[in-house]
Design an enzyme around this catalytic site. Structure first.
Site, mmCIF file in Angstrom:
data_model
loop_
_atom_site.group_PDB
_atom_site.id
_atom_site.type_symbol
_atom_site.label_atom_id
_atom_site.label_comp_id
_atom_site.label_asym_id
_atom_site.label_seq_id
_atom_site.Cartn_x
_atom_site.Cartn_y
_atom_site.Cartn_z
ATOM 1 N N SER A 23 0.847 -1.195 0.000
ATOM 2 C CA SER A 23 0.000 0.000 0.000
ATOM 3 C C SER A 23 0.885 1.248 0.000
ATOM 4 O O SER A 23 2.071 1.194 -0.385
ATOM 5 C CB SER A 23 -0.905 -0.050 1.247
ATOM 6 O OG SER A 23 -1.756 1.063 1.290
ATOM 7 N N LYS B 76 -4.555 3.552 -4.462
ATOM 8 C CA LYS B 76 -4.082 2.822 -3.269
ATOM 9 C C LYS B 76 -5.187 2.688 -2.215
ATOM 10 O O LYS B 76 -5.210 1.702 -1.470
ATOM 11 C CB LYS B 76 -2.849 3.505 -2.682
ATOM 12 C CG LYS B 76 -1.585 3.359 -3.542
ATOM 13 C CD LYS B 76 -1.004 1.944 -3.546
ATOM 14 C CE LYS B 76 0.394 1.912 -4.167
ATOM 15 N NZ LYS B 76 1.011 0.570 -4.181
HETATM 16 P P1 NAP Z 1 9.981 0.772 -8.165
HETATM 17 O O1 NAP Z 1 11.417 0.506 -7.869
HETATM 18 O O2 NAP Z 1 9.629 1.566 -9.378
HETATM 19 O O3 NAP Z 1 9.246 -0.630 -8.199
HETATM 20 C C1 NAP Z 1 8.139 -0.897 -9.014
HETATM 21 C C2 NAP Z 1 8.247 -2.333 -9.505
HETATM 22 O O4 NAP Z 1 7.054 -2.679 -10.209
HETATM 23 C C3 NAP Z 1 9.399 -2.542 -10.485
HETATM 24 O O5 NAP Z 1 9.883 -3.859 -10.331
HETATM 25 C C4 NAP Z 1 8.736 -2.387 -11.865
HETATM 26 O O6 NAP Z 1 9.522 -3.095 -12.834
HETATM 27 C C5 NAP Z 1 7.375 -3.028 -11.566
HETATM 28 N N1 NAP Z 1 6.275 -2.524 -12.390
HETATM 29 C C6 NAP Z 1 5.928 -1.227 -12.627
HETATM 30 N N2 NAP Z 1 4.850 -1.181 -13.428
HETATM 31 C C7 NAP Z 1 4.517 -2.479 -13.689
HETATM 32 C C8 NAP Z 1 3.492 -3.090 -14.462
HETATM 33 N N3 NAP Z 1 2.603 -2.359 -15.142
HETATM 34 N N4 NAP Z 1 3.442 -4.450 -14.504
HETATM 35 C C9 NAP Z 1 4.341 -5.190 -13.833
HETATM 36 N N5 NAP Z 1 5.331 -4.676 -13.081
HETATM 37 C C10 NAP Z 1 5.409 -3.329 -13.023
HETATM 38 O O7 NAP Z 1 9.229 1.515 -6.963
HETATM 39 P P2 NAP Z 1 9.344 1.591 -5.355
HETATM 40 O O8 NAP Z 1 9.476 3.019 -5.019
HETATM 41 O O9 NAP Z 1 10.287 0.599 -4.794
HETATM 42 O O10 NAP Z 1 7.843 1.174 -4.959
HETATM 43 C C11 NAP Z 1 7.482 -0.172 -4.738
HETATM 44 C C12 NAP Z 1 6.116 -0.263 -4.057
HETATM 45 O O11 NAP Z 1 6.149 0.434 -2.810
HETATM 46 C C13 NAP Z 1 4.973 0.361 -4.853
HETATM 47 O O12 NAP Z 1 3.796 -0.427 -4.663
HETATM 48 C C14 NAP Z 1 4.815 1.731 -4.206
HETATM 49 O O13 NAP Z 1 3.520 2.252 -4.384
HETATM 50 C C15 NAP Z 1 5.101 1.390 -2.754
HETATM 51 N N6 NAP Z 1 5.551 2.525 -1.921
HETATM 52 C C16 NAP Z 1 6.774 3.094 -2.154
HETATM 53 C C17 NAP Z 1 7.224 4.093 -1.302
HETATM 54 C C18 NAP Z 1 8.600 4.675 -1.465
HETATM 55 O O14 NAP Z 1 9.049 5.469 -0.616
HETATM 56 N N7 NAP Z 1 9.338 4.331 -2.503
HETATM 57 C C19 NAP Z 1 6.417 4.546 -0.253
HETATM 58 C C20 NAP Z 1 5.170 3.972 -0.077
HETATM 59 C C21 NAP Z 1 4.742 2.946 -0.905
HETATM 60 P P3 NAP Z 1 9.363 -2.887 -14.428
HETATM 61 O O15 NAP Z 1 9.713 -1.467 -14.724
HETATM 62 O O16 NAP Z 1 10.310 -3.904 -15.010
HETATM 63 O O17 NAP Z 1 7.943 -3.209 -14.762
#
Ligand code: NAP
Ligand code: COA
Length: 271
Positions: A142, A160
């Site tokens: 989330s 979300k």
């Molecule tokens: P990230 O590195 O961009 O990770 C996203 C992942 O999902 C990547 O492996 C990407 O790989 C894949 N992806 C994206 N679109 C896709 C699609 N349409 N189909 C299949 N795979 C897909 O981002 P992150 O910041 O670590 O975030 C990861 C999760 O944590 C997310 O759910 C985000 O909402 C949540 N979150 C993050 C934060 C934060 O501080 N970063 C805070 C709160 C919540 P490909 O490009 O190869 O598809």
């Protein structure tokens, strides 16, 4: 020896090829699980599979866009054929970019809802037939936007919030099958794409750090530990929960990121 033992368990991390989700995949691999990862880009899948092989013996990866249920289904089936029923599925694929609601197209809004919310539904539907019954665990990733309105995040907030309600609904629908469904709600996690997109400048990062009650950004390992717990027998009576793992950020400090975004988006739209 890590404190968790997931040997002989089959784990699929959707969106597991970078950032937080990759950290989760690594933690399950270090705990001895067989780990499969999935995302859109073959190169990211290949790199992640190679890295996970340093941690555990059985690793797989497949390419699928969560917006395309057929590709997702065939990938999930390939994992099932290789290893049998899935014990843990982490559903964390997501997209984000900052944009005011009046300045994003309907397709921009839809693209994030399609990835985050409809994509989570597709993952759940693809996984359900091959989840271990009883005993399996589905965990959604989330975000604070599920509960907190943020300027520049209409698409993510809507998506979300839907993911959290999907968590609760599936928890009810699948409880009699012995499948638990929970969510983990990360705070701001350092050195991730999400942080780079929402707090791109050093001063943004500093403002975010100051807004976290415990005084630091999170690490993927913080989120991974929560997943290891929620998927374990230790959490056998927990279902339908969305656990904040955010150093207290969602108690109020998370509003800072909305203010940072609001200032930069509104000043660029005025100019
Ligand atoms: P990230 O590195 O961009 O990770 C996203 C992942 O999902 C990547 O492996 C990407 O790989 C894949 N992806 C994206 N679109 C896709 C699609 N349409 N189909 C299949 N795979 C897909 O981002 P992150 O910041 O670590 O975030 C990861 C999760 O944590 C997310 O759910 C985000 O909402 C949540 N979150 C993050 C934060 C934060 O501080 N970063 C805070 C709160 C919540 P490909 O490009 O190869 O598809
Ligand atoms: N501001 C406004 N609109 C934007 C935008 C931005 N910064 N970035 C993309 N869009 C719009 C596009 O213009 C397009 O709308 P249009 O067809 O009306 O022009 C729509 O969003 C879809 O963009 P597209 O690039 O075709 O989508 P995609 O499916 O290839 O990629 C995204 C999806 C846009 C979410 C992309 O940023 C992505 O793949 N993100 C994954 C990584 C990520 O976001 N990680 C952080 C997770 S928290």
């Amino acid at each position: 020896m890590p404190p968790w033992n997931y040997s002989n368990q089959n784990v699929l991390v959707v969106g597991g090829t970078s950032g937080i989700n990759r950290g989760i995949a690594e933690a399950f691999a270090a705990a001895g699980a067989r780990v499969a990862v999935a995302s859109r880009q073959q190169e990211k899948v290949d790199h992640t599979v190679a890295a996970l092989k340093e941690l555990t013996t059985d690793v797989m990866g497949f390419c699928a866009d969560v917006r395309e249920p057929q590709a997702l289904n065939s990938g999930v089936q390939s994992v099932h054929q290789a290893w049998g029923e899935l014990d843990v599925v982490i559903s964390g694929a997501a997209g984000n970019f900052p944009a005011l609601a009046t300045q994003m197209s309907a397709n921009a809004f839809k693209s994030v809802v399609d990835i985050d919310l409809l994509g989570s539904f597709h993952v759940a539907q693809a996984a359900y037939p091959v989840l271990r019954k009883p005993g399996a665990s589905l965990i959604h990733i989330s975000a604070p936007q599920a509960h907190l309105a943020m300027i520049g995040q209409a698409h993510v907030c809507a998506a979300k919030a839907g993911v959290d309600m999907l968590t609760r609904t599936l928890a009810l629908e699948w409880a009699d099958q012995g499948i638990r469904v929970n969510g983990v709600l990360p705070g701001p996690i350092d050195d991730t794409e999400g942080m780079r997109r929402l707090a791109p400048l050093p001063e943004h990062r500093q403002a975010v750090i100051q807004s976290v009650p415990v005084g630091r950004l999170g690490a993927p390992a913080d989120i991974a530990r929560a997943c290891l717990f929620l998927a374990s027998e230790q959490a056998a009576f927990i279902t339908g929960a969305v656990l904040p793992v955010d150093g207290g950020w969602s108690l109020g400090g998370a509003a800072t990121i909305g203010a940072v975004l609001g200032e930069s988006l509104k000043s660029s739209s005025d100019s």
